[in-house]
Write a protein that holds these residues in place. Structure first.
Motif, PDB file in Angstrom:
ATOM      1  N   LEU A 124       0.754  -1.139   0.012  1.00 30.29           N
ATOM      2  CA  LEU A 124       0.071  -0.049   0.087  1.00 30.29           C
ATOM      3  C   LEU A 124       0.937   1.301   0.045  1.00 30.29           C
ATOM      4  CD1 LEU A 124      -3.168   0.666   2.094  1.00 30.29           C
ATOM      5  CD2 LEU A 124      -1.380   2.246   1.940  1.00 30.29           C
ATOM      6  N   ALA A 125       1.922   1.410   0.834  1.00 30.31           N
ATOM      7  CA  ALA A 125       2.658   2.501   1.041  1.00 30.31           C
ATOM      8  C   ALA A 125       3.462   2.731  -0.310  1.00 30.31           C
ATOM      9  CB  ALA A 125       3.517   2.372   2.032  1.00 30.31           C
ATOM     10  N   HIS A 126       3.941   1.767  -0.816  1.00 33.83           N
ATOM     11  CA  HIS A 126       4.699   1.769  -2.237  1.00 33.83           C
ATOM     12  C   HIS A 126       4.063   2.459  -3.311  1.00 33.83           C
ATOM     13  CE1 HIS A 126       7.773   0.580  -5.151  1.00 33.83           C
ATOM     14  NE2 HIS A 126       6.947  -0.080  -5.733  1.00 33.83           N
ATOM     15  N   TYR A 127       2.763   2.052  -3.326  1.00 36.77           N
ATOM     16  CA  TYR A 127       1.689   2.254  -4.421  1.00 36.77           C
ATOM     17  C   TYR A 127       1.232   4.013  -3.970  1.00 36.77           C
ATOM     18  CZ  TYR A 127       2.006  -1.955  -6.961  1.00 36.77           C
ATOM     19  OH  TYR A 127       2.415  -2.790  -7.843  1.00 36.77           O
ATOM     20  N   LEU A 128       0.906   4.041  -2.926  1.00 36.02           N
ATOM     21  CA  LEU A 128       0.671   5.444  -2.500  1.00 36.02           C
ATOM     22  C   LEU A 128       1.396   6.564  -2.572  1.00 36.02           C
ATOM     23  CD1 LEU A 128      -1.986   6.787  -1.344  1.00 36.02           C
ATOM     24  CD2 LEU A 128      -1.301   6.387   0.975  1.00 36.02           C
ATOM     25  N   ALA A 129       2.576   6.188  -2.606  1.00 39.72           N
ATOM     26  CA  ALA A 129       3.846   7.029  -2.832  1.00 39.72           C
ATOM     27  C   ALA A 129       3.685   7.545  -4.280  1.00 39.72           C
ATOM     28  CB  ALA A 129       5.258   6.408  -2.271  1.00 39.72           C
ATOM     29  N   ASP A 130       3.510   6.560  -5.073  1.00 38.53           N
ATOM     30  CA  ASP A 130       3.521   6.964  -6.560  1.00 38.53           C
ATOM     31  C   ASP A 130       2.343   7.799  -6.760  1.00 38.53           C
ATOM     32  OD1 ASP A 130       5.558   5.305  -6.743  1.00 38.53           O
ATOM     33  OD2 ASP A 130       4.498   3.627  -7.854  1.00 38.53           O
ATOM     34  N   LEU A 131       1.287   7.809  -5.927  1.00 41.90           N
ATOM     35  CA  LEU A 131       0.063   8.737  -6.243  1.00 41.90           C
ATOM     36  C   LEU A 131       0.573  10.120  -5.658  1.00 41.90           C
ATOM     37  CD1 LEU A 131      -2.622   6.341  -5.206  1.00 41.90           C
ATOM     38  CD2 LEU A 131      -1.984   7.233  -7.447  1.00 41.90           C
ATOM     39  N   HIS A 132       1.650  10.525  -5.098  1.00 40.84           N
ATOM     40  CA  HIS A 132       1.836  11.784  -4.713  1.00 40.84           C
ATOM     41  C   HIS A 132       3.180  12.509  -5.668  1.00 40.84           C
ATOM     42  CE1 HIS A 132      -0.583  12.128  -1.016  1.00 40.84           C
ATOM     43  NE2 HIS A 132      -0.224  10.576  -0.821  1.00 40.84           N
ATOM     44  N   PRO A 133       2.425  13.332  -6.283  1.00 40.39           N
ATOM     45  CA  PRO A 133       3.436  14.103  -7.102  1.00 40.39           C
ATOM     46  C   PRO A 133       4.582  15.008  -6.491  1.00 40.39           C
ATOM     47  CG  PRO A 133       1.313  15.444  -7.299  1.00 40.39           C
ATOM     48  CD  PRO A 133       1.150  14.155  -6.445  1.00 40.39           C
ATOM     49  N   GLU A 134       4.350  15.410  -5.250  1.00 44.24           N
ATOM     50  CA  GLU A 134       5.260  16.145  -4.482  1.00 44.24           C
ATOM     51  C   GLU A 134       6.248  15.310  -3.762  1.00 44.24           C
ATOM     52  OE1 GLU A 134       5.584  19.371  -4.214  1.00 44.24           O
ATOM     53  OE2 GLU A 134       3.917  19.641  -5.857  1.00 44.24           O
ATOM     54  N   PRO A 135       7.515  15.355  -4.033  1.00 43.76           N
ATOM     55  CA  PRO A 135       8.347  14.422  -3.285  1.00 43.76           C
ATOM     56  C   PRO A 135       8.442  14.247  -1.896  1.00 43.76           C
ATOM     57  CG  PRO A 135       9.458  16.526  -4.370  1.00 43.76           C
ATOM     58  CD  PRO A 135       8.102  16.572  -4.812  1.00 43.76           C
ATOM     59  N   ALA A 136       8.153  15.431  -1.184  1.00 45.01           N
ATOM     60  CA  ALA A 136       8.358  15.366   0.386  1.00 45.01           C
ATOM     61  C   ALA A 136       7.048  14.224   0.662  1.00 45.01           C
ATOM     62  CB  ALA A 136       7.874  16.585   0.771  1.00 45.01           C
ATOM     63  N   GLU A 137       5.887  14.373   0.020  1.00 44.25           N
ATOM     64  CA  GLU A 137       4.811  13.473   0.436  1.00 44.25           C
ATOM     65  C   GLU A 137       5.000  12.087  -0.027  1.00 44.25           C
ATOM     66  OE1 GLU A 137       1.637  15.431  -1.395  1.00 44.25           O
ATOM     67  OE2 GLU A 137       0.803  16.533   0.271  1.00 44.25           O
ATOM     68  N   ALA A 138       5.720  11.892  -1.172  1.00 48.60           N
ATOM     69  CA  ALA A 138       5.962  10.515  -1.740  1.00 48.60           C
ATOM     70  C   ALA A 138       7.060   9.866  -0.738  1.00 48.60           C
ATOM     71  CB  ALA A 138       6.395  10.754  -3.065  1.00 48.60           C
ATOM     72  N   LEU A 139       8.149  10.659  -0.414  1.00 51.06           N
ATOM     73  CA  LEU A 139       8.992  10.144   0.582  1.00 51.06           C
ATOM     74  C   LEU A 139       8.468   9.624   1.821  1.00 51.06           C
ATOM     75  CD1 LEU A 139      12.047   9.748   1.011  1.00 51.06           C
ATOM     76  CD2 LEU A 139      12.163  12.325   2.078  1.00 51.06           C
ATOM     77  N   VAL A 140       7.595  10.364   2.586  1.00 49.33           N
ATOM     78  CA  VAL A 140       6.958   9.832   3.600  1.00 49.33           C
ATOM     79  C   VAL A 140       6.473   8.404   3.404  1.00 49.33           C
ATOM     80  CG1 VAL A 140       5.112   9.897   5.230  1.00 49.33           C
ATOM     81  CG2 VAL A 140       6.465  12.010   4.799  1.00 49.33           C
ATOM     82  N   TRP A 141       5.585   8.098   2.069  1.00 57.59           N
ATOM     83  CA  TRP A 141       5.260   6.805   2.042  1.00 57.59           C
ATOM     84  C   TRP A 141       6.315   5.740   1.503  1.00 57.59           C
ATOM     85  CZ3 TRP A 141       0.908   5.397   4.085  1.00 57.59           C
ATOM     86  CH2 TRP A 141      -0.200   6.372   4.341  1.00 57.59           C
ATOM     87  N   ASP A 142       7.054   6.109   0.767  1.00 53.37           N
ATOM     88  CA  ASP A 142       8.371   5.200   0.595  1.00 53.37           C
ATOM     89  C   ASP A 142       9.171   4.829   1.733  1.00 53.37           C
ATOM     90  OD1 ASP A 142       7.780   5.218  -2.496  1.00 53.37           O
ATOM     91  OD2 ASP A 142       8.968   6.920  -2.694  1.00 53.37           O
ATOM     92  N   VAL A 143       9.308   5.600   2.747  1.00 54.16           N
ATOM     93  CA  VAL A 143       9.998   5.312   3.836  1.00 54.16           C
ATOM     94  C   VAL A 143       8.996   4.225   4.814  1.00 54.16           C
ATOM     95  CG1 VAL A 143      10.547   6.121   6.135  1.00 54.16           C
ATOM     96  CG2 VAL A 143      11.456   7.344   4.032  1.00 54.16           C
ATOM     97  N   ARG A 144       7.687   4.651   4.640  1.00 53.26           N
ATOM     98  CA  ARG A 144       6.896   3.449   5.270  1.00 53.26           C
ATOM     99  C   ARG A 144       6.870   2.275   4.625  1.00 53.26           C
ATOM    100  NH1 ARG A 144       1.960   7.929   6.165  1.00 53.26           N
ATOM    101  NH2 ARG A 144       2.736   8.682   8.294  1.00 53.26           N
ATOM    102  N   ALA A 145       7.034   2.236   3.344  1.00 56.07           N
ATOM    103  CA  ALA A 145       6.965   0.931   2.503  1.00 56.07           C
ATOM    104  C   ALA A 145       8.239   0.005   2.937  1.00 56.07           C
ATOM    105  CB  ALA A 145       7.033   1.192   1.205  1.00 56.07           C
TER     106      ALA A 145
END
Length: 170
Positions: A52-73
């Motif tokens: 979920l976190a891996h894919y949710l990161a891809d749905l955030h165009p802003e890198p800071a928001e995506a980074l939060v989800w990528d770290v969670r993944a």
């Protein structure tokens, strides 16, 4: 006889939301994934959290928001076992997750101008690339590692045309 994977309603819901995102319904996909995340909690099934976190990161165009989800993944992958991954798909190994997870973190850090941290993660992605399967997916991740590595070296913060984000439409 090969065992059939067990029905996994949470993974089915994640897949359905990701499909919405790929169809351009990004806002709805984000809402559905966030609702699933709320149900999972931070200590939920690591496979569900990682996916979920891996894919949710891809749905955030802003890198800071995506980074939060990528770290969670990445964090969830650390709690994931090969046995659990194999319950979802026979032969799936957690080691194969890490090159992509580190690549995505490196790319977000690069876009934020944190080049030293980005270089650290792209190095980890490259070190773990041997775990990637042969074929299109592995080739795509290996090419991403090379591309992001080159962008880090030139201090380029522009979004990559080949980045996995489905954008912010919807």
């Amino acid at each position: 006889m090969t065992a059939t994977p067990a029905v996994d309603p949470t993974m089915d819901a994640i897949t359905a939301a990701v499909t919405l995102g790929h169809q351009g319904e990004t806002a709805r996909a984000r809402q559905e994934l966030l609702a699933i995340w709320e149900d999972l909690g931070v200590l939920g099934d690591p496979l569900h959290r990682c996916t979920l976190a891996h894919y949710l990161a891809d749905l955030h165009p802003e890198p800071a928001e995506a980074l939060v989800w990528d770290v969670r993944a990445l964090d969830a992958a650390g709690a994931l076992t090969d046995d659990r991954a194999g319950e979802h798909h026979a032969g799936l190994a957690v080691a194969g997750f890490y090159p992509s997870l580190h690549l995505n973190i490196a790319d977000n850090l690069r876009r934020l101008g944190a080049f030293d941290a980005a270089a650290e993660h792209i190095g980890k992605a490259d070190e773990r690339a041997a775990a990637l399967p042969p074929g299109a997916y592995g080739d795509m991740i290996r090419a991403g590692i090379v591309g992001v590595g080159a962008a880090i070296a030139t201090r380029d913060t522009a979004p990559r045309a080949t980045a996995p984000s489905v954008g912010s439409a919807g």
